[in-house]
Enzyme design. Structure first.
Site, PDB file in Angstrom:
ATOM      1  N   THR A 236     -12.689  20.692 -18.936  1.00  0.00           N
ATOM      2  CA  THR A 236     -12.848  21.714 -17.910  1.00  0.00           C
ATOM      3  C   THR A 236     -12.412  23.080 -18.420  1.00  0.00           C
ATOM      4  O   THR A 236     -13.136  24.065 -18.280  1.00  0.00           O
ATOM      5  CB  THR A 236     -12.038  21.328 -16.649  1.00  0.00           C
ATOM      6  OG1 THR A 236     -12.596  20.134 -16.126  1.00  0.00           O
ATOM      7  CG2 THR A 236     -12.077  22.398 -15.580  1.00  0.00           C
TER       8      THR A 236
ATOM      9  N   LYS B 253     -12.882   8.242 -17.956  1.00  0.00           N
ATOM     10  CA  LYS B 253     -13.384   7.668 -16.692  1.00  0.00           C
ATOM     11  C   LYS B 253     -14.897   7.879 -16.556  1.00  0.00           C
ATOM     12  O   LYS B 253     -15.618   6.991 -16.135  1.00  0.00           O
ATOM     13  CB  LYS B 253     -12.665   8.313 -15.493  1.00  0.00           C
ATOM     14  CG  LYS B 253     -11.163   8.076 -15.479  1.00  0.00           C
ATOM     15  CD  LYS B 253     -10.476   8.796 -14.344  1.00  0.00           C
ATOM     16  CE  LYS B 253     -10.492  10.297 -14.441  1.00  0.00           C
ATOM     17  NZ  LYS B 253      -9.697  10.868 -15.553  1.00  0.00           N
TER      18      LYS B 253
ATOM     19  N   GLY C  19     -13.071  16.996 -15.244  1.00  0.00           N
ATOM     20  CA  GLY C  19     -14.188  17.143 -16.175  1.00  0.00           C
ATOM     21  C   GLY C  19     -14.469  15.759 -16.725  1.00  0.00           C
ATOM     22  O   GLY C  19     -13.668  15.225 -17.475  1.00  0.00           O
ATOM     23  N   HIS C  20     -15.566  15.145 -16.289  1.00  0.00           N
ATOM     24  CA  HIS C  20     -15.892  13.766 -16.690  1.00  0.00           C
ATOM     25  C   HIS C  20     -17.110  13.789 -17.600  1.00  0.00           C
ATOM     26  O   HIS C  20     -18.183  14.219 -17.191  1.00  0.00           O
ATOM     27  CB  HIS C  20     -16.161  12.908 -15.446  1.00  0.00           C
ATOM     28  CG  HIS C  20     -14.959  12.775 -14.546  1.00  0.00           C
ATOM     29  ND1 HIS C  20     -14.989  12.089 -13.363  1.00  0.00           N
ATOM     30  CD2 HIS C  20     -13.690  13.224 -14.686  1.00  0.00           C
ATOM     31  CE1 HIS C  20     -13.782  12.140 -12.802  1.00  0.00           C
ATOM     32  NE2 HIS C  20     -12.983  12.827 -13.588  1.00  0.00           N
TER      33      HIS C  20
ATOM     34  N   GLN D  50      -8.620  12.855 -12.240  1.00  0.00           N
ATOM     35  CA  GLN D  50      -7.250  13.008 -12.765  1.00  0.00           C
ATOM     36  C   GLN D  50      -6.706  11.631 -13.196  1.00  0.00           C
ATOM     37  O   GLN D  50      -7.483  10.752 -13.504  1.00  0.00           O
ATOM     38  CB  GLN D  50      -6.332  13.689 -11.737  1.00  0.00           C
ATOM     39  CG  GLN D  50      -6.620  15.177 -11.518  1.00  0.00           C
ATOM     40  CD  GLN D  50      -7.793  15.479 -10.630  1.00  0.00           C
ATOM     41  OE1 GLN D  50      -7.875  15.000  -9.511  1.00  0.00           O
ATOM     42  NE2 GLN D  50      -8.712  16.295 -11.094  1.00  0.00           N
TER      43      GLN D  50
ATOM     44  N   ASP E 194      -8.339  12.369 -18.212  1.00  0.00           N
ATOM     45  CA  ASP E 194      -9.153  12.405 -19.429  1.00  0.00           C
ATOM     46  C   ASP E 194      -9.110  11.088 -20.205  1.00  0.00           C
ATOM     47  O   ASP E 194      -9.205  11.071 -21.434  1.00  0.00           O
ATOM     48  CB  ASP E 194      -8.721  13.572 -20.344  1.00  0.00           C
ATOM     49  CG  ASP E 194      -8.787  14.896 -19.622  1.00  0.00           C
ATOM     50  OD1 ASP E 194      -9.665  15.047 -18.756  1.00  0.00           O
ATOM     51  OD2 ASP E 194      -7.954  15.767 -19.909  1.00  0.00           O
TER      52      ASP E 194
END
Ligand code: GDP
Ligand code: IMO
Ligand code: MG
Length: 422
Positions: free
Chosen positions: A297, A15, A39-40, A221, A12
């Site tokens: 996420t 990215k 979750g990007h 990650q 987080d």
């Protein structure tokens, strides 16, 4: 120019935003590990997109996005993501989204196993319960279902039956819960396989000839969630560091020119495990609210702490980072004093080094003055408040890797190019 971009902390780091920004310069954007535990987030003209499996480059026209063999794919989540993007007017087809035939498929029994194992653990990991660990376990145990198996109905049925024979017995005998019917899953998942088939592409063959293409590998990650070098067992189940980019994509013939590490101007973590600079009380509250630190996420509140340079230095080494992008500087805007961890105390007499067990590390801090003004609308590095520049330059000197960009807001355009120090 080919580059790998990885998170340098516990995920987080921002990215997604940086991939969206940098991918203008690349032809192909590749996810090489992880699954929909990621979750990007990308924010464009006020619209928020959160990608779990599709590379964050999909929003830019003319780019090819790739889901490499190292990724574990939940077909339902991927189809939902494709459908939602199509609804927002983003064109997606087998021409701009290519999935490796060697990706492993996350099935409902993986998700159930993830949840049951987590529940049964004395010390929880805090997984996303997306079935990531159980799916990678099956891959290594050689009973996994790959995309190439999934899209062949006969092979899929055989593998599904084999798996359920063992898994249903574990569900029943170990956990006392009902398992799955092969016929039910087969019927439902065959339909999903049909939808995904047009996207499946043998990547090593497809990309071998056009040597003129440039690649950006999108890590998911963060370094300290790495299965080998992270804070085991409080990690994810894949190798997240830069050297895995070629292995997790089958694009070993691509020459990597640089590794870009993304670091937040402070630190966060979701889930359990050691976190030396973790804060509580009013500072935790400050970071969580100002930085909207809730998982993209799972929505879980993120744990927050000061920037940890000892941790970052280790990440720079592990990934052979050549450039750093510092994100969320704006979240520090209202702080009077800012702390940065510059050393660990490991025992009463021992200071320094990166320990094998991070829970033993006690942070030693250096304090900086805050700047008490908004940086969100600044677009030129030299216009940043002086204390902010001091903070950034200290980080750069400490890490011995150049900071190339500083992000000051969630919007696509809230980013500054940092000039090279003369
Ligand atoms: P990722 O998993 O590394 O892609 O990061 P996430 O998307 O999970 O979390 C990063 C969050 O910070 C997202 O909500 C982004 O929109 C947001 N973000 C990224 N960069 C910045 C920044 O420089 N400032 C602020 N305020 N938010 C940012
Ligand atoms: P992005 O790509 C933050 C964490 C989980 C948990 C541990 C193991 O958005 O940075 P898993 O479901 O992978 O078995 O959970 O890893 N985790 C993440 N934390 N960002 C992520 O991805 C994460 N992916 C997994 O919270 O602690
Ligand atoms: Mg994230």
């Amino acid at each position: 120019m080919n580059a790998v971009l990885v998170g340098l902390q516990w995920g987080d780091e921002g990215k997604g935003k940086i991939i969206d920004y940098l991918c203008r310069l690349s032809d192909v954007i590749v996810r090489f590990q992880g699954g929909n535990n990621a979750g990007h987030t990308v924010v464009v003209n006020g619209d928020k997109f959160v990608f779990h499996l599709i590379p964050s480059g999909i929003l830019r026209k003319g780019k090819i996005c790739v889901i490499g063999n190292g990724v574990v794919v939940d077909p339902k989540v991927l189809i939902e993501e494709i459908t939602a993007l199509k609804k927002s007017g983003i064109a997606i087809s087998g021409r701009n989204l290519k999935i490796s035939p060697f990706c492993h498929i996350i099935m409902p029994y993986h998700r159930l196993m993830d949840a049951l194992r987590e529940q049964a653990r004395f010390r929880k990991i805090g997984t996303t319960k997306r079935g990531i660990g159980p799916c990678y376990s099956d891959k290594i145990a050689r009973c996994g279902i790959r995309m190439v198996d999934f899209i062949d109905p006969k092979i899929f049925l055989q593998k599904l039956k084999d798996n359920l024979l063992e898994k249903n017995a574990i569900f029943r005998k170990v956990y006392g819960v009902k398992g799955f019917s092969a016929a039910g899953l087969y019927q439902e998942y065959c339909q999903l396989a049909k939808i995904l088939k047009p996207y499946v592409c043998n990547l090593s063959d497809y990309f071998y000839k056009p040597k003129d293409k440039s690649f950006l590998f999108e890590g998911a990650q963060g370094t300290f969630l790495d299965i080998d070098f992270g804070t085991y067992p409080f990690v994810t189940s894949s190798s997240v560091i830069a050297p895995n980019a070629l292995l997790g994509s089958g694009l070993g013939f691509v020459k990597l020119d640089k590794t870009i590490g993304v670091a937040k101007a402070y630190t966060t973590r979701v889930g359990e495990g050691p976190f030396p600079t973790e804060l509580d009380g009013k500072y935790l509250n400050y970071f969580r609210t100002t930085g909207s630190e809730f998982g993209a996420t799972t929505g879980r509140p993120r744990r927050c702490g000061w920037l940890d340079l000892v941790l970052l230095k280790q990440a720079v080494r592990l990934n052979n980072v050549s450039e750093i992008v510092l994100t969320k500087l704006d979240i520090l805007d209202q702080l009077k004093k800012i702390k940065v961890c510059v050393k660990y105390r490991l025992t009463d007499s021992e200071v320094g080094g990166f320990p094998c067990d991070l829970s033993k590390a006690k942070p030693l801090y250096k304090e900086f003055n805050g700047w008490n003004s908004s940086t969100q609308d600044i677009r030129i590095f030299k216009d940043l408040p002086k204390p902010a520049k001091i903070y950034i330059n200290f980080i750069e000197d400490f890490l011995g890797a150049k900071i190339t960009f500083v992000s000051v807001g969630e919007k696509r355009e809230a980013i500054l190019k940092k000039p090279v120090k003369g």
